[in-house]
Design a protein around this motif. Sequence first.
Motif, mmCIF file in Angstrom:
data_model
loop_
_atom_site.group_PDB
_atom_site.id
_atom_site.type_symbol
_atom_site.label_atom_id
_atom_site.label_comp_id
_atom_site.label_asym_id
_atom_site.label_seq_id
_atom_site.Cartn_x
_atom_site.Cartn_y
_atom_site.Cartn_z
ATOM 1 N N ILE A 432 91.670 77.694 29.314
ATOM 2 C CA ILE A 432 91.178 77.992 30.660
ATOM 3 C C ILE A 432 89.876 77.260 30.962
ATOM 4 N N ASP A 433 89.548 77.241 32.248
ATOM 5 C CA ASP A 433 88.217 76.879 32.708
ATOM 6 C C ASP A 433 87.473 78.204 32.880
ATOM 7 N N PRO A 434 86.500 78.497 32.007
ATOM 8 C CA PRO A 434 85.871 79.824 32.048
ATOM 9 C C PRO A 434 85.155 80.136 33.352
ATOM 10 N N SER A 435 84.779 79.103 34.116
ATOM 11 C CA SER A 435 84.062 79.363 35.360
ATOM 12 C C SER A 435 84.977 79.881 36.460
ATOM 13 N N THR A 457 96.598 68.305 29.210
ATOM 14 C CA THR A 457 95.821 67.116 29.555
ATOM 15 C C THR A 457 94.369 67.509 29.765
ATOM 16 N N VAL A 458 93.494 66.865 29.029
ATOM 17 C CA VAL A 458 92.072 67.192 29.061
ATOM 18 C C VAL A 458 91.325 66.089 29.810
ATOM 19 N N ALA A 459 90.468 66.488 30.738
ATOM 20 C CA ALA A 459 89.588 65.548 31.442
ATOM 21 C C ALA A 459 88.189 66.148 31.431
ATOM 22 N N GLY A 460 87.288 65.555 32.193
ATOM 23 C CA GLY A 460 85.930 66.076 32.234
ATOM 24 C C GLY A 460 85.898 67.495 32.757
ATOM 25 N N GLY A 461 85.175 68.382 32.070
ATOM 26 C CA GLY A 461 85.094 69.766 32.501
ATOM 27 C C GLY A 461 84.766 70.689 31.349
ATOM 28 N N THR A 462 84.845 71.995 31.615
ATOM 29 C CA THR A 462 84.543 73.023 30.615
ATOM 30 C C THR A 462 85.832 73.726 30.216
ATOM 31 N N ALA A 479 82.776 78.384 25.130
ATOM 32 C CA ALA A 479 83.181 77.243 25.956
ATOM 33 C C ALA A 479 82.671 75.941 25.357
ATOM 34 N N VAL A 480 83.437 74.868 25.551
ATOM 35 C CA VAL A 480 83.013 73.535 25.136
ATOM 36 C C VAL A 480 83.051 72.635 26.355
ATOM 37 N N ARG A 481 82.228 71.611 26.336
ATOM 38 C CA ARG A 481 82.123 70.697 27.461
ATOM 39 C C ARG A 481 82.708 69.350 27.081
ATOM 40 N N VAL A 482 83.586 68.806 27.943
ATOM 41 C CA VAL A 482 84.181 67.487 27.746
ATOM 42 C C VAL A 482 83.609 66.567 28.811
#
Length: 745
Positions: A432-435, A457-462, A479-482
Amino acid sequence: MWDDAFPSFLIGLREGLEAGLIVSVLVATLVRAGARSRLAQVWTGVLAAIALSMSFGAVLTFTAASLSTTAQEAFGGTLSIVAVAFVTAMVFWMRRSARGFAGEIKEKVTEALAMGAGVLVLTSFLAVGREGLETALFLWTTARAANESAGPLTGAGIGLVLAAALCWGLYRRVLRINLTRFFTATGVVLIVIAAGVLGYGLRDLQEGTVLPGGTAYAFDLSGSVDAGAWYSTLLQGVLNLTPAMTWLQVTGYVGYLAVVMTLFVRGVRGVRERSGAGVPARAGAGAGADEAVAGGKRADAPPAVPSVTPPAAPPSATERPAAPPSATERPAAPPSATERPAAPPSAAEPPSVPTTASTRRRPAWLIPVAVVAVPALLAGLVVALAHPKPAAGETVAVSETDCGQGFTAPEPGRQDFLMHNTGNQTSEVYLIDPSSNAVYGEIEGLAPGTTRDLVATVAGGTYAWRCVPADGRAVTSKAVRVGGAAGAHAVVPVSERDLAAPLKAYRAYVDRGLATLVTQTHKLSDDIRAGRLGTARADWLTAHRTYASLGAAYGTFEDFDQKIDGRPDGLPGGVHDKDFTGFLRIEYGLWHGEPASGLKGVAQQLAEDSAGLRKAFPHQDFDSSDLPLRAHEILENTLQFELTGDTDQGSGTGLATADANLAGTRELLLVLKPLLTTRAPRLLPTVDADIARLQTLLDSAHHGTGWTPVDRLDRAAKARLDGATGQLLEDLSPVPDLLEVRKSA
């Protein structure tokens, strides 16, 4: 099929003739220079160009197939625009060069003769390869526009074969063709076809959400134009003109046609005026060029070479009378003289390697095989890369107490996470996106001790993991940041609380409908009891349409649905079975001449069942997750039953029922609109346009109080109806997934 074949036939004929004339020039020049031994190098270059073109076509086909539907539309639309640009450039280039391109190629070949075998191979490869790549791109585009490949491939094949035959005839001096007129006429037709491809490409870009205005129609004639008629099929296949076009399509089509056709016609007139003004100086290079290509009678113009294959041996003798060309040919004769020593040089190479020269000579098949294999291998590599395997991801442990153990920031791109349940309970797992709680990927029912792949598919985000075990207590990882640009697709989850308001509104709609149904079925029963069967038929249709408009609640009605609107399928006695009741049983009797006395009991029972359903409905369990599912299923059943006539028991009112089903779907989408608008802003405008198109088609089958029976629709009208319903279903298909109740919410 054949209407889709014409554009490809024309491009195959034109591009094939261009490439064929180039090959004719190459071959004729070598023969005249006495260098027949170098012909194999020309054919090697031609073979390489063909291999490259076919590989390019394969890359286009298989790369597009690996994309999502939206990405395919954007990819196809972009390539359609590129194809139009190539075809436009080719048309203008041939308009300028048709009179003198043979002389230019001849000069290049003469230079290549002096420079070596590799240059000659490269010359033929580049000359033919350009035409091949243009053909492959345009053919792929037209096949995509036609939604089938048989017609375009057949048309292109016929065009190429005819081009080869024409080139052979020109080479052997058995045909007379004015090439300038040929390329001018085909240029005009190709500009018109290219305008249609441009319009189709713009529509693809709109459907791929690259360009706006996808629902802003300049006109929509779907309800009045017979899309299956020969003239409609011809217009769609050849010109890509469809019954419904957006403003952007129309603007692009008309604008391209007006600008490009004007420039092309002006250019043609300019060439003719220049030719007329310079008759004394340009007679040989102007009209004479066409005549030479046509009949091979003149040797004083460079363009004569492509179409004239000299006699076998004495070609050099043919060169003597001509003044300027013979001057140019005389340097070509010395090359043929130098070519003679050039044959021994390959035999004269041995001085450097005296004894092993013969053993070191490459096999004759090596280069042809290589020029075919290399493009094929490169195409295979590109296709393989277009289907990237997910990067081998880390193993992520989940349990009812700890979710996402071992999770670190992944690299952008497709990732394969190995989810291992180390706990004692079955869990739902979400990336998920925790925000926003938006979901990038999910696994349902990950049992204890098991490992399953989750590809996302992972792109820029949390990013974070959320685990929901059987006891319902959700656990979320850190959470991790990409880094990088955002772009990964995520679905904002829906909870039962989110669906509470739409469910309440829809229950109120159904309750009102059931109240109306009770009144209408009692009136129907009274009609039959009084013997007013004509009135009963009209009242039956009114009541049945009311019930059909409540489609989203069918799963809630339990046994009442079978009693009120059950089909005779599977009953031992069929339509005469005692358990066949409700609307369809009454329909059978009213339209098959049964007396009122035989239908009184059935009509009375229908009225009682309708009243019983209304009384039970407020207490029935209406699952809120049914609402998103029914948004698609109502019309899915319509396509399967009403539009096939499967449920018709004699009234021929299947389209009236379909109209009621459409009204029910519209009502359902109305209550779901707040949730859909925030999750897919472009979906509802597209669906609304689809509904309007289908409504227009249904209205055209409604005549006063009557409806055209499904089995009396002509093939074209039926195809339009099925197509519009299918398109609406396709555009509605994301709704169940968008509004699925997820525990991550």
